[in-house]
Scaffold this active site. Structure first.
Site, PDB file in Angstrom:
ATOM      1  N   LYS A 121       0.858  -1.186   0.000  1.00 47.99           N
ATOM      2  CA  LYS A 121       0.000   0.000   0.000  1.00 47.99           C
ATOM      3  C   LYS A 121       0.889   1.229   0.000  1.00 47.99           C
ATOM      4  O   LYS A 121       2.004   1.203   0.524  1.00 47.99           O
ATOM      5  CB  LYS A 121      -0.892   0.020   1.255  1.00 47.99           C
TER       6      LYS A 121
HETATM    7  P1  NAD Z   1     -13.910   7.195  -3.034  1.00 45.72           P
HETATM    8  O1  NAD Z   1     -13.007   8.329  -2.732  1.00 45.72           O
HETATM    9  O2  NAD Z   1     -14.354   6.938  -4.425  1.00 45.72           O
HETATM   10  O3  NAD Z   1     -15.267   7.337  -2.155  1.00 45.72           O
HETATM   11  C1  NAD Z   1     -15.242   7.498  -0.781  1.00 45.72           C
HETATM   12  C2  NAD Z   1     -16.650   7.910  -0.327  1.00 45.72           C
HETATM   13  O4  NAD Z   1     -16.667   7.980   1.101  1.00 45.72           O
HETATM   14  C3  NAD Z   1     -17.066   9.272  -0.826  1.00 45.72           C
HETATM   15  O5  NAD Z   1     -18.465   9.299  -1.034  1.00 45.72           O
HETATM   16  C4  NAD Z   1     -16.695  10.188   0.350  1.00 45.72           C
HETATM   17  O6  NAD Z   1     -17.446  11.397   0.354  1.00 45.72           O
HETATM   18  C5  NAD Z   1     -17.034   9.292   1.522  1.00 45.72           C
HETATM   19  N1  NAD Z   1     -16.281   9.585   2.726  1.00 45.72           N
HETATM   20  C6  NAD Z   1     -14.965   9.887   2.828  1.00 45.72           C
HETATM   21  N2  NAD Z   1     -14.629  10.095   4.107  1.00 45.72           N
HETATM   22  C7  NAD Z   1     -15.752   9.898   4.840  1.00 45.72           C
HETATM   23  C8  NAD Z   1     -16.060   9.987   6.227  1.00 45.72           C
HETATM   24  N3  NAD Z   1     -15.123  10.306   7.124  1.00 45.72           N
HETATM   25  N4  NAD Z   1     -17.322   9.711   6.607  1.00 45.72           N
HETATM   26  C9  NAD Z   1     -18.273   9.397   5.708  1.00 45.72           C
HETATM   27  N5  NAD Z   1     -18.047   9.322   4.394  1.00 45.72           N
HETATM   28  C10 NAD Z   1     -16.804   9.573   3.960  1.00 45.72           C
HETATM   29  O7  NAD Z   1     -13.200   5.926  -2.391  1.00 45.72           O
HETATM   30  P2  NAD Z   1     -13.499   4.392  -2.702  1.00 45.72           P
HETATM   31  O8  NAD Z   1     -12.561   3.929  -3.752  1.00 45.72           O
HETATM   32  O9  NAD Z   1     -14.957   4.199  -2.876  1.00 45.72           O
HETATM   33  O10 NAD Z   1     -12.996   3.718  -1.347  1.00 45.72           O
HETATM   34  C11 NAD Z   1     -13.822   3.649  -0.208  1.00 45.72           C
HETATM   35  C12 NAD Z   1     -13.275   2.611   0.740  1.00 45.72           C
HETATM   36  O11 NAD Z   1     -13.215   1.360   0.061  1.00 45.72           O
HETATM   37  C13 NAD Z   1     -11.867   2.857   1.270  1.00 45.72           C
HETATM   38  O12 NAD Z   1     -11.777   2.315   2.567  1.00 45.72           O
HETATM   39  C14 NAD Z   1     -10.998   2.049   0.311  1.00 45.72           C
HETATM   40  O13 NAD Z   1      -9.750   1.707   0.881  1.00 45.72           O
HETATM   41  C15 NAD Z   1     -11.883   0.844   0.129  1.00 45.72           C
HETATM   42  N6  NAD Z   1     -11.609   0.058  -1.086  1.00 45.72           N
HETATM   43  C16 NAD Z   1     -11.687   0.608  -2.320  1.00 45.72           C
HETATM   44  C17 NAD Z   1     -11.450  -0.185  -3.428  1.00 45.72           C
HETATM   45  C18 NAD Z   1     -11.580   0.348  -4.827  1.00 45.72           C
HETATM   46  O14 NAD Z   1     -11.413  -0.451  -5.777  1.00 45.72           O
HETATM   47  N7  NAD Z   1     -11.897   1.616  -5.030  1.00 45.72           N
HETATM   48  C19 NAD Z   1     -11.100  -1.541  -3.275  1.00 45.72           C
HETATM   49  C20 NAD Z   1     -11.044  -2.077  -1.995  1.00 45.72           C
HETATM   50  C21 NAD Z   1     -11.306  -1.269  -0.905  1.00 45.72           C
END
Ligand code: NAD
Length: 431
Positions: A121
């Protein structure tokens, strides 16, 4: 004289008392699963710590003409099963401990879905919302140059995470290729499809959540039409996951972004919600829905709660107020270990993050395979292979949970640790 117990010593050395420290949260789950498995203490010592932690200082010429130096990290947790694999996060509050935890989760996640990667990461402390596209490009290219010797298709393959996207991956791929002297598209995944990305990668994490939820509701004799869902987060995972569930007939009652959420007990029209969010950059003002805070949203009575935003959302402070049958952890680390116990005692069926959001890394693996073959699959082939992996992994994990009489998260760690331990032992890494 008491017999020396190197495992207990290691545990004391690494485990503190901070409920919200993600590395401690990861370590606590790892320890429990390792103890249940009776993991060999030598293997335990190797697997509990990262292989490498890299810290870089990245000078960037800002649009003002001045140089700003940013701090960045890359942690490579484990290589026993293949190259390190994991996203890069841009955020003002990203820390080394967070990146360490996320890299370890990647090791366990890749092992749970049985893809041949270890865990990695990265992160850069920055505020991307306040940076121009040019500044972000210069930051990304310089960070890539600093990591040049440590990444590569057979070493460590980055991907997007919070606040990074396919444009970021295209810059990394280009910078890496410039140094190599030829195009190396398998150095990152989550690229634009035209540059060697995979069809279906953008939707893969949300789709993986959907496949897990489809299996989990069967345990409660529910159909999608009978299932109410609350989603925290409306980004890549939450937004796309909610839309895919909506398309299959699930009733999505609430969804949020960082500023708060909207709620309608009769269900929201998710494509309209996402269109509105995209146009207005806020959910506020969306018609026929009540406004709720993110903490209120988590406590709404529903069948499925999907925290898909960030870490530490369900803690010892609010776990007893969670009112769902199934929790599908789209985000990494949304639940603390103290909350785990409360949820388990209250009978919540948790689909742990290292399975629920593994759809992303699974299709990243497919992307890496396609790049190395130079031959690209149809989207329905990608989705079908993803479904096979997610469903098989879900059932495997449930079988371990049932046979060992443990919660699903512990079962997921047990599956992962056994696989990594086996490969480590066979390779003789610590001999
Ligand atoms: P993203 O930036 O596209 O979306 C994040 C969302 O969460 C947004 O709607 C944002 O406004 C909201 N958010 C951010 N901080 C917040 C808070 N403190 N309280 C409430 N809402 C909040 O990110 P993503 O890619 O959707 O990732 C979200 C989670 O999923 C993370 O933990 C990431 O590590 C995990 N993840 C993502 C992927 C991927 O392929 N994108 C894969 C595995 C895990």
């Amino acid at each position: 004289m008491a017999k020396a117990n190197p495992m207990a010593d290691e545990m004391r050395r690494f485990t503190g008392t901070d409920e919200k420290n993600p590395f401690e949260a990861m370590s606590e789950r790892f320890d429990r699963a390792a103890q249940l498995l009776g993991l060999d203490p030598d293997l335990y010592a190797v697997m509990r710590v990262p292989s490498r932690e890299l810290k870089v200082y990245i000078p960037v010429r800002m649009d003002t003409g001045h140089i700003q130096v940013f701090e960045g990290f890359r942690v490579q947790h484990n290589f026993a099963r293949g190259p390190a694999k994991g996203g890069i996060r841009y955020a003002p509050d990203v820390s080394l401990d967070e990146v360490k935890a996320l890299s370890a989760w990647m090791t366990w996640k890749c092992a749970v879905v049985n893809v041949p990667f270890g865990g990695g990461k990265g992160g850069i402390i920055c505020n991307p919302q306040q940076m121009s596209l040019g500044e972000l490009e210069r930051l990304t290219r310089r960070y890539t140059a600093e990591l040049f010797d440590f990444i590569g298709p057979d070493k460590d393959v980055p991907a997007p995470d919070m606040n990074t996207n396919e444009q970021t991956m295209a810059w990394i791929m280009d910078t890496y290729s410039m140094h190599k002297g030829y195009t190396v598209n398998a150095v990152v995944t989550g690229k634009p499809v035209a540059l060697g990305g995979s069809l279906g990668r953008r939707e893969a994490t949300g789709r993986g959540v959907l496949f897990c939820v489809n299996e989990a509701i069967k345990r409660f004799n529910l159909t999608p039409e009978q299932t109410s869902v609350v989603v925290q987060g409306s980004g890549n995972v939450g937004g796309i996951g909610a839309e895919l569930m909506y398309n299959l007939g699930y009733k999505i009652m609430a969804i949020s972004d960082v500023h708060g959420g909207i709620y309608n007990k009769n269900g929201l029209n998710i494509p309209e919600v996402l269109k509105y969010l995209n146009a207005n950059k806020t959910l506020e003002g969306f018609a026929e829905a009540d406004r709720v805070s993110n903490s209120e949203l988590l406590e709404i009575e529903c069948d499925v709660l999907a925290p898909c935003a960030t870490e530490n959302q369900i803690t010892s402070e609010n776990a007893h107020k969670i009112n769902c049958k199934i929790m599908a952890e789209g985000a990494n680390g949304p639940t603390t270990p103290k909350a785990d116990k409360i949820l388990f005692d209250n009978g919540v069926f948790v689909i742990p993050d290292i399975l629920a959001n593994a759809g992303g890394v699974t299709v990243s693996y497919f992307e890496w395979v396609q790049d190395r073959m130079g031959y690209f699959w149809r989207e329905d082939e990608v989705n079908q292979r993803l479904e096979e992996k997610m469903v098989a992994s879900f059932n495997e994990l449930c079988a371990v949970a049932d046979s060992h009489n443990v919660d699903t998260r512990t079962a997921a760690y047990m599956v992962a640790i056994e696989r990594v331990a086996y490969d480590t032992r066979m390779r003789g890494i610590y001999a």
